[in-house]
Design a protein around this motif. Sequence first.
Motif, PDB file in Angstrom:
ATOM      1  N   PRO A  65       0.708  -1.212  -0.025  1.00 58.90           N
ATOM      2  CA  PRO A  65       0.118  -0.043   0.188  1.00 58.90           C
ATOM      3  C   PRO A  65       0.831   1.534   0.051  1.00 58.90           C
ATOM      4  O   PRO A  65       0.314   2.317  -0.648  1.00 58.90           O
ATOM      5  N   ARG A  66       2.039   1.353   0.468  1.00 63.44           N
ATOM      6  CA  ARG A  66       2.826   2.649   0.654  1.00 63.44           C
ATOM      7  C   ARG A  66       3.460   2.871  -0.520  1.00 63.44           C
ATOM      8  O   ARG A  66       3.335   4.003  -1.080  1.00 63.44           O
ATOM      9  N   ILE A  67       3.895   1.612  -1.264  1.00 60.92           N
ATOM     10  CA  ILE A  67       4.440   1.852  -2.863  1.00 60.92           C
ATOM     11  C   ILE A  67       3.331   2.352  -3.720  1.00 60.92           C
ATOM     12  O   ILE A  67       3.539   3.336  -4.365  1.00 60.92           O
ATOM     13  N   ASN A  68       2.179   1.657  -3.462  1.00 63.31           N
ATOM     14  CA  ASN A  68       1.091   2.176  -4.420  1.00 63.31           C
ATOM     15  C   ASN A  68       0.455   3.617  -4.208  1.00 63.31           C
ATOM     16  O   ASN A  68       0.382   4.276  -5.058  1.00 63.31           O
ATOM     17  N   ALA A  69       0.643   4.130  -3.026  1.00 65.05           N
ATOM     18  CA  ALA A  69       0.162   5.330  -2.640  1.00 65.05           C
ATOM     19  C   ALA A  69       1.161   6.570  -3.333  1.00 65.05           C
ATOM     20  O   ALA A  69       0.784   7.364  -3.834  1.00 65.05           O
ATOM     21  N   ALA A  70       2.498   6.162  -3.001  1.00 62.56           N
ATOM     22  CA  ALA A  70       3.666   6.904  -3.640  1.00 62.56           C
ATOM     23  C   ALA A  70       3.688   6.840  -5.219  1.00 62.56           C
ATOM     24  O   ALA A  70       3.664   8.063  -5.847  1.00 62.56           O
TER      25      ALA A  70
END
Length: 257
Positions: free
Chosen positions: A166-171
């Motif tokens: 999720p953090r990679i996706n958000a960035a």
Amino acid sequence: MAETAAGTGTGTDWRAWQESWDRQQEWYMPDREERFRVMLDMVEDLVGPEPRVLDLACGTGSITDRLLKRFPKATSTGVDLDPALLTIAEGYFDGDERITFVTADLKDPEWVRKLPYDQYDAVLTATALHWLHNEPLAALYGQIAGLVRDGGVFMNADHMIDSTTPRINAAERARRHAHMERAKAAGSLDWSGWWALAAEDPVLAGPTAKRYEIYGEHADGDMPSPHWHAETLRTAGFGEARAVWASPSDTLLLAVK
């Protein structure tokens, strides 16, 4: 050749509409041409330079256009349900005997009966199947496995989201949308803006109204991970399946029968 009604003979600049569609799609995917290059590289490497291709959910024929320019002896069947995009495709390819267009709904179990061939060397699609939910997409993959000859290939270039990051996706999403907003401020057309222009065109207004009756603004499908696609294709009958190209937002998934 065509099995749908084409807007030919009207004086419409079909090349301009084709190029306009490409620019609108590139607003979302600036590395779109690289996806197509790798897709055609793999077609050549695995099935040769004279393939019989099924361009699945073909739209304006973006894949077929690049296929025939690179492989002049290839043939293509373009399948779609969108009457506006098919009108552009038929106008753009008018007179080219290498391409046949078929109007069909991929959610209809009988759509394969409309095809001119029982088997293909390659089935190719891009930025389209995320309109389907997982269950009908898995069923479609089973039908595709039946259409691809032994040793043939299926490739899907699309948004494939790994929900475990999720953090990679958000960035990635934040950077991509910032780029899109800058491009829009500089005059790039987005999806809604492009369709608004099509609705104002005297030739495309009718087909555009019909496509909104079919789809609405945009279908609400799923975007499963590359792993889901690969496993589902293996279950459908492909011997091998994995990603052969990826950007931060998109994946090109290749399966070999």
